[in-house]
Design a protein around this motif. Structure first.
Motif, PDB file in Angstrom:
ATOM      1  N   ALA A  97      -4.412   4.464  -6.231  1.00  0.00           N
ATOM      2  CA  ALA A  97      -3.937   5.421  -5.019  1.00  0.00           C
ATOM      3  C   ALA A  97      -4.726   7.126  -5.353  1.00  0.00           C
ATOM      4  O   ALA A  97      -3.804   7.850  -5.487  1.00  0.00           O
ATOM      5  CB  ALA A  97      -2.772   5.358  -4.297  1.00  0.00           C
ATOM      6  N   HIS A 144      -7.925  11.052  -1.777  1.00  0.00           N
ATOM      7  CA  HIS A 144      -7.529  11.038   0.223  1.00  0.00           C
ATOM      8  C   HIS A 144      -8.613  12.539   0.449  1.00  0.00           C
ATOM      9  O   HIS A 144      -8.178  12.999   2.153  1.00  0.00           O
ATOM     10  CB  HIS A 144      -6.553  11.728  -0.023  1.00  0.00           C
ATOM     11  CG  HIS A 144      -5.472  10.206  -0.255  1.00  0.00           C
ATOM     12  ND1 HIS A 144      -5.464   9.902  -1.898  1.00  0.00           N
ATOM     13  CD2 HIS A 144      -5.130   9.482   0.809  1.00  0.00           C
ATOM     14  CE1 HIS A 144      -5.186   8.532  -1.393  1.00  0.00           C
ATOM     15  NE2 HIS A 144      -4.666   8.466   0.078  1.00  0.00           N
ATOM     16  N   ILE A 183       0.973  11.455  -2.582  1.00  0.00           N
ATOM     17  CA  ILE A 183       0.460  10.615  -3.111  1.00  0.00           C
ATOM     18  C   ILE A 183       1.816   9.463  -3.588  1.00  0.00           C
ATOM     19  O   ILE A 183       2.263   8.207  -3.027  1.00  0.00           O
ATOM     20  CB  ILE A 183      -0.504  10.226  -2.995  1.00  0.00           C
ATOM     21  CG1 ILE A 183      -1.215  10.859  -2.684  1.00  0.00           C
ATOM     22  CG2 ILE A 183      -0.819   8.459  -3.381  1.00  0.00           C
ATOM     23  CD1 ILE A 183      -1.578  10.606  -1.177  1.00  0.00           C
ATOM     24  N   ALA A 203      -1.888   8.108  -9.308  1.00  0.00           N
ATOM     25  CA  ALA A 203      -2.076   8.583  -8.838  1.00  0.00           C
ATOM     26  C   ALA A 203      -2.141  10.067  -8.657  1.00  0.00           C
ATOM     27  O   ALA A 203      -0.821  10.637  -8.045  1.00  0.00           O
ATOM     28  CB  ALA A 203      -0.446   8.472  -7.241  1.00  0.00           C
ATOM     29  N   VAL A 216       0.202   0.309  -1.110  1.00  0.00           N
ATOM     30  CA  VAL A 216       0.757   0.498  -2.265  1.00  0.00           C
ATOM     31  C   VAL A 216       1.752  -0.943  -2.534  1.00  0.00           C
ATOM     32  O   VAL A 216       1.896  -1.737  -3.376  1.00  0.00           O
ATOM     33  CB  VAL A 216       1.010   1.951  -2.817  1.00  0.00           C
ATOM     34  CG1 VAL A 216       1.529   0.824  -4.724  1.00  0.00           C
ATOM     35  CG2 VAL A 216      -0.279   1.999  -3.686  1.00  0.00           C
ATOM     36  N   ILE A 248      -7.427  -2.907   4.282  1.00  0.00           N
ATOM     37  CA  ILE A 248      -8.068  -1.470   2.782  1.00  0.00           C
ATOM     38  C   ILE A 248      -9.593  -1.827   2.448  1.00  0.00           C
ATOM     39  O   ILE A 248      -9.686  -1.042   1.485  1.00  0.00           O
ATOM     40  CB  ILE A 248      -6.610  -1.881   2.425  1.00  0.00           C
ATOM     41  CG1 ILE A 248      -6.914  -3.015   1.775  1.00  0.00           C
ATOM     42  CG2 ILE A 248      -5.477  -0.797   2.797  1.00  0.00           C
ATOM     43  CD1 ILE A 248      -5.576  -2.932   0.051  1.00  0.00           C
ATOM     44  N   THR A 302      -0.305   5.221   2.694  1.00  0.00           N
ATOM     45  CA  THR A 302      -0.815   4.944   1.014  1.00  0.00           C
ATOM     46  C   THR A 302       0.485   4.265   0.625  1.00  0.00           C
ATOM     47  O   THR A 302      -0.276   3.461  -0.240  1.00  0.00           O
ATOM     48  CB  THR A 302      -1.537   6.443   0.291  1.00  0.00           C
ATOM     49  OG1 THR A 302      -2.655   7.039   0.901  1.00  0.00           O
ATOM     50  CG2 THR A 302      -1.807   5.670  -0.996  1.00  0.00           C
ATOM     51  N   THR A 360      -2.680  -0.896  -9.944  1.00  0.00           N
ATOM     52  CA  THR A 360      -2.587   0.106  -7.838  1.00  0.00           C
ATOM     53  C   THR A 360      -3.566   0.881  -7.866  1.00  0.00           C
ATOM     54  O   THR A 360      -2.875   2.190  -8.760  1.00  0.00           O
ATOM     55  CB  THR A 360      -1.294  -0.418  -7.516  1.00  0.00           C
ATOM     56  OG1 THR A 360      -1.614  -1.555  -7.799  1.00  0.00           O
ATOM     57  CG2 THR A 360      -2.235  -0.006  -6.079  1.00  0.00           C
ATOM     58  N   ILE A 365      -8.070   3.264  -2.452  1.00  0.00           N
ATOM     59  CA  ILE A 365      -6.413   2.167  -2.450  1.00  0.00           C
ATOM     60  C   ILE A 365      -6.351   0.908  -2.905  1.00  0.00           C
ATOM     61  O   ILE A 365      -7.797  -0.194  -2.170  1.00  0.00           O
ATOM     62  CB  ILE A 365      -5.725   2.875  -1.148  1.00  0.00           C
ATOM     63  CG1 ILE A 365      -5.929   4.013  -0.441  1.00  0.00           C
ATOM     64  CG2 ILE A 365      -4.571   1.357  -0.941  1.00  0.00           C
ATOM     65  CD1 ILE A 365      -5.391   4.593   1.179  1.00  0.00           C
ATOM     66  N   CYS A 417       4.366   6.437  -3.058  1.00  0.00           N
ATOM     67  CA  CYS A 417       4.583   4.826  -3.398  1.00  0.00           C
ATOM     68  C   CYS A 417       5.331   4.934  -4.049  1.00  0.00           C
ATOM     69  O   CYS A 417       6.214   3.831  -3.970  1.00  0.00           O
ATOM     70  CB  CYS A 417       3.673   4.936  -4.256  1.00  0.00           C
ATOM     71  SG  CYS A 417       1.663   5.634  -4.107  1.00  0.00           S
ATOM     72  N   PHE A 473     -11.046   1.041   1.416  1.00  0.00           N
ATOM     73  CA  PHE A 473     -10.327   1.820   0.627  1.00  0.00           C
ATOM     74  C   PHE A 473     -11.042   1.356  -0.633  1.00  0.00           C
ATOM     75  O   PHE A 473     -10.164   1.795  -2.400  1.00  0.00           O
ATOM     76  CB  PHE A 473      -9.505   2.129   0.738  1.00  0.00           C
ATOM     77  CG  PHE A 473      -8.959   2.541   2.061  1.00  0.00           C
ATOM     78  CD1 PHE A 473     -10.155   3.607   2.652  1.00  0.00           C
ATOM     79  CD2 PHE A 473      -8.240   2.079   3.121  1.00  0.00           C
ATOM     80  CE1 PHE A 473      -9.677   4.050   4.169  1.00  0.00           C
ATOM     81  CE2 PHE A 473      -7.763   2.469   3.718  1.00  0.00           C
ATOM     82  CZ  PHE A 473      -8.576   3.443   4.923  1.00  0.00           C
TER      83      PHE A 473
END
Length: 417
Positions: free
Chosen positions: A377, A380, A15, A252, A395, A408, A391, A375, A365, A19, A411
Protein backbone atom coordinates in the motif's frame (compact mmCIF):
# COMPACT_ATOMS: atom_id res chain seq x y z
CA UNK A 1 -15.98 -11.46 11.04
CA UNK A 2 -12.78 -12.77 9.47
CA UNK A 3 -10.53 -15.36 11.10
CA UNK A 4 -8.26 -13.42 13.45
CA UNK A 5 -4.72 -13.03 12.21
CA UNK A 6 -1.62 -11.43 13.65
CA UNK A 7 -0.76 -8.64 11.21
CA UNK A 8 2.23 -6.31 11.07
CA UNK A 9 1.84 -2.99 9.28
CA UNK A 10 5.16 -1.38 8.35
CA UNK A 11 4.59 2.37 8.23
CA UNK A 12 2.71 4.70 10.57
CA UNK A 13 1.58 7.45 8.22
CA UNK A 14 -1.99 7.99 7.00
CA UNK A 15 -1.87 4.84 4.85
CA UNK A 16 -0.46 2.59 7.59
CA UNK A 17 -2.81 3.87 10.29
CA UNK A 18 -5.81 3.51 7.97
CA UNK A 19 -4.81 -0.10 7.26
CA UNK A 20 -4.47 -0.75 10.99
CA UNK A 21 -7.87 0.84 11.66
CA UNK A 22 -9.82 -1.35 9.24
CA UNK A 23 -7.85 -4.50 10.05
CA UNK A 24 -8.45 -4.07 13.79
CA UNK A 25 -12.11 -3.37 13.09
CA UNK A 26 -12.25 -6.66 11.19
CA UNK A 27 -11.01 -8.54 14.26
CA UNK A 28 -7.28 -8.86 13.69
CA UNK A 29 -4.42 -8.25 16.11
CA UNK A 30 -2.39 -5.45 14.55
CA UNK A 31 1.09 -4.08 15.19
CA UNK A 32 2.26 -0.86 13.51
CA UNK A 33 6.02 -0.28 13.15
CA UNK A 34 7.46 3.08 12.16
CA UNK A 35 11.01 4.39 12.21
CA UNK A 36 9.97 7.91 13.18
CA UNK A 37 8.30 9.53 16.19
CA UNK A 38 5.11 9.56 14.11
CA UNK A 39 4.59 13.28 14.50
CA UNK A 40 5.90 14.67 11.21
CA UNK A 41 6.30 14.00 7.50
CA UNK A 42 3.87 13.99 4.59
CA UNK A 43 0.90 12.81 6.69
CA UNK A 44 1.21 15.91 8.87
CA UNK A 45 2.34 18.67 6.49
CA UNK A 46 -0.04 18.07 3.57
CA UNK A 47 -2.84 20.40 2.46
CA UNK A 48 -5.52 18.25 4.09
CA UNK A 49 -7.61 17.94 0.93
CA UNK A 50 -10.07 15.12 0.26
CA UNK A 51 -10.04 15.61 -3.47
CA UNK A 52 -12.11 13.63 -5.94
CA UNK A 53 -11.39 16.64 -8.17
CA UNK A 54 -7.80 15.43 -8.62
CA UNK A 55 -8.77 13.03 -11.40
CA UNK A 56 -5.67 13.35 -13.55
CA UNK A 57 -2.61 11.41 -12.33
CA UNK A 58 0.78 13.11 -12.08
CA UNK A 59 1.93 11.22 -15.20
CA UNK A 60 0.04 13.17 -17.88
CA UNK A 61 0.90 14.47 -21.36
CA UNK A 62 3.52 17.22 -21.28
CA UNK A 63 4.53 16.74 -17.64
CA UNK A 64 7.96 15.23 -18.35
CA UNK A 65 8.68 17.87 -21.00
CA UNK A 66 7.71 20.62 -18.55
CA UNK A 67 9.73 18.93 -15.82
CA UNK A 68 12.86 19.03 -18.00
CA UNK A 69 12.34 22.76 -18.62
CA UNK A 70 11.84 23.38 -14.91
CA UNK A 71 15.10 21.60 -14.02
CA UNK A 72 16.82 24.93 -14.60
CA UNK A 73 14.41 26.93 -12.43
CA UNK A 74 15.20 26.67 -8.70
CA UNK A 75 11.71 27.93 -7.83
CA UNK A 76 9.70 25.69 -10.17
CA UNK A 77 6.64 23.81 -8.82
CA UNK A 78 7.98 20.50 -10.19
CA UNK A 79 11.67 19.73 -9.91
CA UNK A 80 13.20 16.45 -11.05
CA UNK A 81 16.86 16.31 -10.05
CA UNK A 82 18.85 14.40 -12.69
CA UNK A 83 21.23 11.80 -11.28
CA UNK A 84 23.06 8.66 -12.41
CA UNK A 85 21.12 6.32 -10.15
CA UNK A 86 19.81 3.11 -11.78
CA UNK A 87 16.50 3.18 -9.88
CA UNK A 88 15.93 6.83 -10.75
CA UNK A 89 16.76 6.23 -14.42
CA UNK A 90 14.32 3.26 -14.60
CA UNK A 91 11.64 5.33 -12.88
CA UNK A 92 12.20 8.31 -15.21
CA UNK A 93 11.90 6.17 -18.33
CA UNK A 94 8.74 4.51 -17.00
CA UNK A 95 7.29 7.89 -15.97
CA UNK A 96 7.94 9.27 -19.45
CA UNK A 97 6.18 6.27 -21.04
CA UNK A 98 3.17 6.86 -18.76
CA UNK A 99 2.76 10.51 -19.74
CA UNK A 100 0.19 9.88 -22.46
CA UNK A 101 -3.48 10.55 -23.09
CA UNK A 102 -4.48 6.88 -23.08
CA UNK A 103 -3.11 6.41 -19.56
CA UNK A 104 -4.94 9.51 -18.33
CA UNK A 105 -8.23 8.42 -19.92
CA UNK A 106 -8.05 5.00 -18.25
CA UNK A 107 -6.98 6.44 -14.89
CA UNK A 108 -9.66 9.11 -14.47
CA UNK A 109 -12.64 6.89 -13.49
CA UNK A 110 -10.49 4.75 -11.19
CA UNK A 111 -8.97 7.73 -9.42
CA UNK A 112 -12.41 9.27 -9.00
CA UNK A 113 -13.80 6.10 -7.47
CA UNK A 114 -11.02 5.58 -4.92
CA UNK A 115 -11.01 9.30 -4.01
CA UNK A 116 -14.79 9.44 -3.45
CA UNK A 117 -14.53 6.27 -1.36
CA UNK A 118 -11.74 7.83 0.72
CA UNK A 119 -13.63 11.08 1.25
CA UNK A 120 -16.77 9.26 2.36
CA UNK A 121 -14.84 6.97 4.71
CA UNK A 122 -13.40 9.99 6.55
CA UNK A 123 -16.98 11.02 7.30
CA UNK A 124 -17.90 7.47 8.30
CA UNK A 125 -14.93 7.17 10.66
CA UNK A 126 -15.71 10.52 12.28
CA UNK A 127 -19.33 9.57 12.85
CA UNK A 128 -18.73 6.00 14.04
CA UNK A 129 -15.80 6.77 16.38
CA UNK A 130 -16.93 10.18 17.63
CA UNK A 131 -13.75 11.90 16.42
CA UNK A 132 -13.57 15.69 16.56
CA UNK A 133 -11.08 16.48 13.78
CA UNK A 134 -11.93 19.29 11.37
CA UNK A 135 -13.88 17.97 8.37
CA UNK A 136 -15.57 20.62 6.23
CA UNK A 137 -17.54 20.41 2.99
CA UNK A 138 -16.53 23.71 1.46
CA UNK A 139 -15.21 22.38 -1.85
CA UNK A 140 -12.03 23.49 -3.61
CA UNK A 141 -11.33 26.60 -5.69
CA UNK A 142 -8.81 26.55 -8.55
CA UNK A 143 -7.83 30.23 -8.74
CA UNK A 144 -6.52 31.50 -12.09
CA UNK A 145 -4.64 34.67 -12.96
CA UNK A 146 -4.75 34.09 -16.73
CA UNK A 147 -7.49 33.23 -19.22
CA UNK A 148 -5.32 30.37 -20.51
CA UNK A 149 -5.21 28.74 -17.09
CA UNK A 150 -8.94 29.34 -16.59
CA UNK A 151 -9.69 27.62 -19.89
CA UNK A 152 -7.59 24.63 -18.84
CA UNK A 153 -9.27 24.45 -15.44
CA UNK A 154 -12.69 24.72 -17.08
CA UNK A 155 -11.83 21.68 -19.22
CA UNK A 156 -10.89 19.72 -16.08
CA UNK A 157 -14.13 20.80 -14.40
CA UNK A 158 -16.10 19.51 -17.39
CA UNK A 159 -14.29 16.16 -17.15
CA UNK A 160 -15.23 16.01 -13.46
CA UNK A 161 -18.88 16.72 -14.28
CA UNK A 162 -18.88 13.90 -16.84
CA UNK A 163 -17.65 11.63 -14.04
CA UNK A 164 -20.61 12.64 -11.90
CA UNK A 165 -18.85 15.17 -9.67
CA UNK A 166 -20.18 18.63 -8.87
CA UNK A 167 -17.96 21.30 -10.44
CA UNK A 168 -18.35 24.59 -12.32
CA UNK A 169 -16.43 27.64 -13.48
CA UNK A 170 -17.13 30.91 -11.64
CA UNK A 171 -16.12 34.56 -12.06
CA UNK A 172 -13.61 36.53 -10.04
CA UNK A 173 -16.53 38.52 -8.63
CA UNK A 174 -18.21 35.33 -7.37
CA UNK A 175 -14.99 34.20 -5.69
CA UNK A 176 -14.62 37.61 -4.04
CA UNK A 177 -18.18 37.36 -2.74
CA UNK A 178 -17.36 33.95 -1.26
CA UNK A 179 -14.34 35.42 0.55
CA UNK A 180 -15.22 39.08 1.25
CA UNK A 181 -12.56 39.55 3.94
CA UNK A 182 -9.58 39.11 1.65
CA UNK A 183 -8.30 40.73 -1.57
CA UNK A 184 -7.99 38.67 -4.75
CA UNK A 185 -6.10 39.26 -8.00
CA UNK A 186 -7.54 36.63 -10.36
CA UNK A 187 -9.58 36.39 -13.58
CA UNK A 188 -11.79 33.55 -12.36
CA UNK A 189 -11.81 30.04 -10.93
CA UNK A 190 -13.20 26.57 -11.23
CA UNK A 191 -15.08 25.40 -8.16
CA UNK A 192 -15.16 21.73 -7.21
CA UNK A 193 -17.97 21.45 -4.68
CA UNK A 194 -17.26 17.71 -4.39
CA UNK A 195 -14.07 18.24 -2.36
CA UNK A 196 -13.77 18.47 1.44
CA UNK A 197 -10.87 19.38 3.74
CA UNK A 198 -9.34 18.58 7.13
CA UNK A 199 -6.59 19.54 9.55
CA UNK A 200 -4.28 16.50 9.16
CA UNK A 201 -2.53 16.61 12.54
CA UNK A 202 -5.87 16.44 14.35
CA UNK A 203 -6.95 13.29 12.54
CA UNK A 204 -3.58 11.58 13.01
CA UNK A 205 -3.57 12.25 16.75
CA UNK A 206 -7.13 11.01 17.20
CA UNK A 207 -6.50 7.91 15.10
CA UNK A 208 -3.37 6.95 17.07
CA UNK A 209 -5.22 7.37 20.36
CA UNK A 210 -8.14 5.30 19.07
CA UNK A 211 -5.92 2.48 17.80
CA UNK A 212 -4.07 2.23 21.11
CA UNK A 213 -7.38 2.04 22.98
CA UNK A 214 -8.45 -0.79 20.67
CA UNK A 215 -5.33 -2.81 21.45
CA UNK A 216 -3.28 -2.02 18.37
CA UNK A 217 0.43 -2.07 19.24
CA UNK A 218 2.34 0.94 17.92
CA UNK A 219 6.12 0.67 17.86
CA UNK A 220 7.51 4.08 16.94
CA UNK A 221 11.20 4.91 16.49
CA UNK A 222 11.72 1.30 15.47
CA UNK A 223 13.13 0.58 12.02
CA UNK A 224 12.53 -2.59 9.99
CA UNK A 225 15.94 -3.55 8.64
CA UNK A 226 15.31 -7.01 7.15
CA UNK A 227 12.70 -9.68 6.42
CA UNK A 228 12.85 -13.42 7.00
CA UNK A 229 11.15 -15.48 4.31
CA UNK A 230 10.35 -19.13 3.70
CA UNK A 231 8.68 -20.71 0.67
CA UNK A 232 7.42 -17.43 -0.79
CA UNK A 233 6.11 -16.06 2.50
CA UNK A 234 7.42 -13.63 5.10
CA UNK A 235 7.84 -15.32 8.47
CA UNK A 236 9.09 -12.34 10.48
CA UNK A 237 10.50 -8.84 10.30
CA UNK A 238 13.81 -7.89 11.88
CA UNK A 239 13.90 -4.41 13.39
CA UNK A 240 16.78 -2.55 14.99
CA UNK A 241 15.38 -3.80 18.33
CA UNK A 242 13.90 -7.29 17.86
CA UNK A 243 12.43 -9.93 15.55
CA UNK A 244 8.64 -9.99 15.19
CA UNK A 245 6.54 -12.80 13.71
CA UNK A 246 3.10 -12.46 12.09
CA UNK A 247 0.67 -14.17 9.73
CA UNK A 248 0.27 -11.26 7.31
CA UNK A 249 2.34 -8.19 6.56
CA UNK A 250 1.40 -4.81 5.09
CA UNK A 251 4.10 -2.65 3.53
CA UNK A 252 2.94 0.97 3.81
CA UNK A 253 6.26 2.70 4.41
CA UNK A 254 5.77 5.48 1.89
CA UNK A 255 8.94 6.56 0.09
CA UNK A 256 10.92 3.91 1.99
CA UNK A 257 8.79 1.00 0.73
CA UNK A 258 10.95 0.14 -2.28
CA UNK A 259 14.03 -0.33 -0.10
CA UNK A 260 12.28 -3.04 1.91
CA UNK A 261 10.55 -4.60 -1.09
CA UNK A 262 13.94 -5.24 -2.73
CA UNK A 263 14.65 -7.77 0.01
CA UNK A 264 11.84 -9.83 -1.54
CA UNK A 265 13.20 -9.33 -5.05
CA UNK A 266 10.21 -7.09 -5.65
CA UNK A 267 11.43 -4.00 -7.47
CA UNK A 268 8.81 -1.32 -6.94
CA UNK A 269 9.63 1.76 -8.97
CA UNK A 270 9.18 4.60 -6.49
CA UNK A 271 10.70 8.02 -6.04
CA UNK A 272 10.30 10.38 -3.10
CA UNK A 273 8.47 13.59 -4.02
CA UNK A 274 9.18 16.31 -1.47
CA UNK A 275 6.50 18.84 -0.63
CA UNK A 276 6.73 21.90 1.63
CA UNK A 277 4.35 23.71 3.91
CA UNK A 278 4.32 27.17 5.49
CA UNK A 279 1.59 28.36 7.82
CA UNK A 280 0.39 31.48 9.54
CA UNK A 281 -1.85 32.14 12.53
CA UNK A 282 -2.58 35.66 11.26
CA UNK A 283 -6.06 36.37 9.91
CA UNK A 284 -5.93 35.98 6.12
CA UNK A 285 -9.61 36.11 5.19
CA UNK A 286 -9.06 32.93 3.14
CA UNK A 287 -12.02 30.78 4.12
CA UNK A 288 -12.15 28.31 1.22
CA UNK A 289 -9.49 25.75 0.26
CA UNK A 290 -7.83 27.18 -2.85
CA UNK A 291 -5.19 26.07 -5.31
CA UNK A 292 -3.27 28.79 -7.15
CA UNK A 293 -3.48 27.26 -10.62
CA UNK A 294 -0.39 28.73 -12.25
CA UNK A 295 1.75 28.78 -9.09
CA UNK A 296 0.73 25.23 -8.03
CA UNK A 297 0.30 26.31 -4.40
CA UNK A 298 -2.43 24.88 -2.16
CA UNK A 299 -4.01 27.01 0.57
CA UNK A 300 -6.13 25.53 3.34
CA UNK A 301 -8.01 27.26 6.18
CA UNK A 302 -7.27 24.83 9.00
CA UNK A 303 -8.20 24.90 12.68
CA UNK A 304 -6.29 27.85 14.14
CA UNK A 305 -4.11 28.64 11.13
CA UNK A 306 -3.88 28.92 7.35
CA UNK A 307 -1.57 26.48 5.58
CA UNK A 308 0.26 27.11 2.30
CA UNK A 309 1.66 23.98 0.67
CA UNK A 310 3.32 23.14 -2.60
CA UNK A 311 6.06 21.78 -4.87
CA UNK A 312 6.95 18.30 -6.03
CA UNK A 313 10.71 17.92 -5.67
CA UNK A 314 11.98 14.54 -6.86
CA UNK A 315 15.54 14.56 -5.57
CA UNK A 316 15.97 11.41 -3.48
CA UNK A 317 15.18 10.71 0.16
CA UNK A 318 16.22 13.71 2.24
CA UNK A 319 14.51 16.26 4.47
CA UNK A 320 16.61 19.29 3.62
CA UNK A 321 14.65 22.54 3.21
CA UNK A 322 15.26 24.35 -0.08
CA UNK A 323 14.70 28.00 0.86
CA UNK A 324 14.14 29.03 -2.76
CA UNK A 325 11.16 26.70 -3.01
CA UNK A 326 9.78 28.01 0.26
CA UNK A 327 10.20 31.57 -1.08
CA UNK A 328 8.38 30.54 -4.25
CA UNK A 329 5.35 29.33 -2.28
CA UNK A 330 5.25 32.57 -0.29
CA UNK A 331 5.59 34.73 -3.41
CA UNK A 332 2.81 32.80 -5.13
CA UNK A 333 0.42 33.49 -2.25
CA UNK A 334 0.96 37.27 -2.43
CA UNK A 335 0.42 37.33 -6.20
CA UNK A 336 -3.11 35.96 -5.84
CA UNK A 337 -3.86 37.44 -2.40
CA UNK A 338 -2.08 40.86 -2.35
CA UNK A 339 -3.06 41.47 1.28
CA UNK A 340 -1.44 38.24 2.52
CA UNK A 341 2.30 38.38 3.21
CA UNK A 342 4.27 35.46 4.61
CA UNK A 343 6.88 36.66 7.10
CA UNK A 344 10.51 35.59 7.27
CA UNK A 345 9.76 33.91 10.58
CA UNK A 346 6.91 31.91 9.05
CA UNK A 347 9.15 30.85 6.16
CA UNK A 348 11.92 29.79 8.54
CA UNK A 349 9.39 27.53 10.26
CA UNK A 350 8.67 25.67 6.99
CA UNK A 351 8.48 21.88 7.08
CA UNK A 352 8.59 19.20 4.41
CA UNK A 353 7.36 15.67 3.78
CA UNK A 354 8.18 12.93 1.29
CA UNK A 355 5.41 11.47 -0.87
CA UNK A 356 5.98 8.14 -2.67
CA UNK A 357 5.54 8.62 -6.41
CA UNK A 358 4.98 5.71 -8.79
CA UNK A 359 5.92 6.01 -12.49
CA UNK A 360 2.29 6.35 -13.59
CA UNK A 361 1.04 8.46 -10.67
CA UNK A 362 -1.22 5.63 -9.48
CA UNK A 363 -0.84 3.90 -6.11
CA UNK A 364 0.40 0.35 -5.58
CA UNK A 365 -2.33 -1.54 -3.71
CA UNK A 366 -2.48 -5.33 -3.57
CA UNK A 367 -0.46 -8.52 -3.35
CA UNK A 368 2.53 -9.27 -5.54
CA UNK A 369 2.96 -12.70 -7.07
CA UNK A 370 6.36 -12.80 -5.37
CA UNK A 371 5.05 -12.96 -1.79
CA UNK A 372 1.87 -14.69 -0.61
CA UNK A 373 1.34 -12.93 2.72
CA UNK A 374 2.43 -9.39 1.84
CA UNK A 375 0.00 -6.63 0.88
CA UNK A 376 1.50 -3.45 -0.54
CA UNK A 377 0.00 0.00 0.00
CA UNK A 378 2.13 2.87 -1.28
CA UNK A 379 2.84 5.15 -4.26
CA UNK A 380 -0.05 7.59 -3.73
CA UNK A 381 1.96 10.70 -4.71
CA UNK A 382 -0.01 13.88 -3.82
CA UNK A 383 -3.16 11.86 -3.13
CA UNK A 384 -2.03 9.99 -0.03
CA UNK A 385 -4.17 12.01 2.36
CA UNK A 386 -7.26 11.70 0.16
CA UNK A 387 -6.81 7.98 -0.37
CA UNK A 388 -5.73 6.89 3.13
CA UNK A 389 -9.01 5.39 4.37
CA UNK A 390 -9.96 3.91 0.98
CA UNK A 391 -6.56 2.22 0.76
CA UNK A 392 -6.91 0.93 4.33
CA UNK A 393 -10.34 -0.46 3.57
CA UNK A 394 -9.11 -2.19 0.39
CA UNK A 395 -6.12 -3.70 2.21
CA UNK A 396 -8.45 -5.14 4.86
CA UNK A 397 -10.69 -6.61 2.16
CA UNK A 398 -7.70 -8.11 0.33
CA UNK A 399 -6.36 -9.79 3.47
CA UNK A 400 -9.82 -11.02 4.48
CA UNK A 401 -10.43 -12.25 0.91
CA UNK A 402 -13.70 -10.31 1.04
CA UNK A 403 -15.60 -8.57 -1.75
CA UNK A 404 -13.68 -5.46 -2.77
CA UNK A 405 -15.21 -2.00 -2.52
CA UNK A 406 -13.91 -1.33 -6.04
CA UNK A 407 -11.78 -2.87 -8.77
CA UNK A 408 -8.06 -2.56 -8.08
CA UNK A 409 -6.40 -3.96 -11.23
CA UNK A 410 -5.05 -0.47 -12.07
CA UNK A 411 -3.15 -0.49 -8.76
CA UNK A 412 -1.52 -3.93 -9.06
CA UNK A 413 2.04 -3.91 -7.64
CA UNK A 414 3.27 -6.14 -10.51
CA UNK A 415 1.91 -3.95 -13.31
CA UNK A 416 4.23 -3.16 -16.20
CA UNK A 417 5.24 0.35 -17.17
Amino acid sequence: MAVQKNIIVVGGGIIGLSCAYFLEKSGHQVTVIDASKMDGGASYVNAGYLSPSHLVPLAAPGVMKQGIKWMFNPKSPLYIKPRLNPDFIKWSLAFNRSCNATHVRKSIPVMKEIAVLGRDLYHQIKQEEGFNFQLEKKGLLMLCKTEQALHHEDELAQIAVKEGLVARTISAKEVQEMMPDTTLDIVGASYFECDHHTTPGEFMREMKTHLLKKGVIIRQEEKVVDLNTDNGKITSVITNKETLKADEFVLAAGSWTSTLSRKLNLKLLLQAGKGYRIQTTKETGITYPSILAEAKVAITPMNGFTRFAGTMEIAGINHSINKKRVDSIAEGVSKYFPNVHVTSEEKSDAACGLRPVSPDGMPFIGKSEKCKNLTIATGHAMMGWSLGPSTGKLVQEIIDEASLSMGIDAFHPDRKF
